[in-house]
Design a protein around this motif. Sequence first.
Motif, short mmCIF file in Angstrom:
data_model
loop_
_atom_site.label_atom_id
_atom_site.label_comp_id
_atom_site.label_asym_id
_atom_site.label_seq_id
_atom_site.Cartn_x
_atom_site.Cartn_y
_atom_site.Cartn_z
N ASP A 78 0.82 -1.21 0.00
CA ASP A 78 0.00 0.00 0.00
C ASP A 78 0.86 1.26 0.00
OD1 ASP A 78 -2.37 -1.43 0.01
OD2 ASP A 78 -2.47 -1.53 2.20
N SER A 209 -11.69 7.32 2.01
CA SER A 209 -10.45 7.86 2.59
C SER A 209 -10.47 7.87 4.11
CB SER A 209 -10.24 9.29 2.08
OG SER A 209 -11.34 10.11 2.43
N ARG A 352 -7.25 2.06 -1.28
CA ARG A 352 -6.08 2.43 -0.48
C ARG A 352 -5.57 1.27 0.37
NH1 ARG A 352 -7.66 3.56 4.85
NH2 ARG A 352 -9.91 3.37 5.16
#
Length: 434
Positions: A78, A209, A352
């Motif tokens: 990541d 997010s 993400r």
Amino acid sequence: MTGTVKQQRQQRRGAGSPLRRVQIGNALSAFGSGFTMPYMFVYVDQVRGLGSLAAGMVFTVFALAALAVLPFTGRGIDRYGPRPVLLAGAALAATGAFAFGHATGTPALLVSSFLFGAGVTTCQPALATMVVRCSTAATRSHAFALQFTLVNLGMGIGALVGGQIVNVADPASLTRLFTIEAATFLGLALVTGTARMPRLQLSVLHEKSDGPTGLRALVADKAMLRLCVLAGLIFFTCYGQFESGVAAFATDTVGTAPSTLGFAIGANALTIVVLQMFMVRITARRRRTTAMAAAGLVWLGAWAMALVAGLIRTEAMAATVAIVSIYALFGVGESLLAPTMGPMVAELAPARLLGTYNAGYALVKQIAIAVGPAVGVLLVGSGTWPLYLAAMAGSTLLIVVLALRLRPYLTAEQDNAAPAVVHAVPVRELQTAA
């Protein structure tokens, strides 16, 4: 405008050249693995003369290496991307495989097995992330299925060739095989580790997010947690027995020769190669949970054939046919799972945390593969093979139940019950998300 047209083309077909390099490198490393994996038990038990207990310990340490590396692997993917992680994993795997082929005592074999296992398990989530990065929602199932087909083709060819080279009376023959495997991991680093990854193309629904990070996010995701439980049972019952428990049952209980075991592995690979693209078309029109349950039913047939092999083991030809049938039926079930499990993880993962989800999935796989050989080799080695087969059949039946009970926790898109909607996302939004 040119960039927009290029993104639209990639959305329809996936990223061509990088994906081909990922697939070729994966098949190359699988060819080397096919040389050695079916013969690790024989190598430790008979060639080095260390016994079945040491062989079981080697398999367990190989899988438990995941506990040491995978929590860091997901975060590394990541943060830095899959390429550097893949290169590190390939270097570890090559070192471990080479050392394993030259080790003569249990301590050296265990250390080599740890390095080997750490490298292999580091490569797995990196490769899975690369496949996701190089595909779209419309092409992802096909990409994972093709990856699985090429890997099994490579392993099948490797097992067939390796089975003819293996000579229990000549330890150098096994040393050569493990050296070749080390070279194939260097080939993986050269071909795939240098591939340039395209931008991630997922819908904005994947681009949350906020919320928890790392493995906490995975544990908080009820659908992913249940999928991991199901995956653990799948890997324990099939993959955890494929190279250890069933191999030990075939050689120790039924009396199958190592060369014949190589043909059985080849039959598994041939089954997958012949059926995989056909299964992609079948599963494309059905729920992923249905495909998982169907795989469990097929594997029940495999364990029934194992029972037949145990009962007629004095009839060499018939028992050999039964052993080969076990591996072929495993292949049918595997071809049902290849287009379903990898894409489902990608559907559940926020963009993400794609590396974290793939690493968590790989961690569950390795834990199951660590426990599987320990249970399988222990039960077969102690002579209680009927109990072994009963336990595996019961676990396989539980796969069917858990697959169907996963369904309410998935959206229609995640379970492939509705057409993918990625094409409805404006290209401008995809560019922003990327």
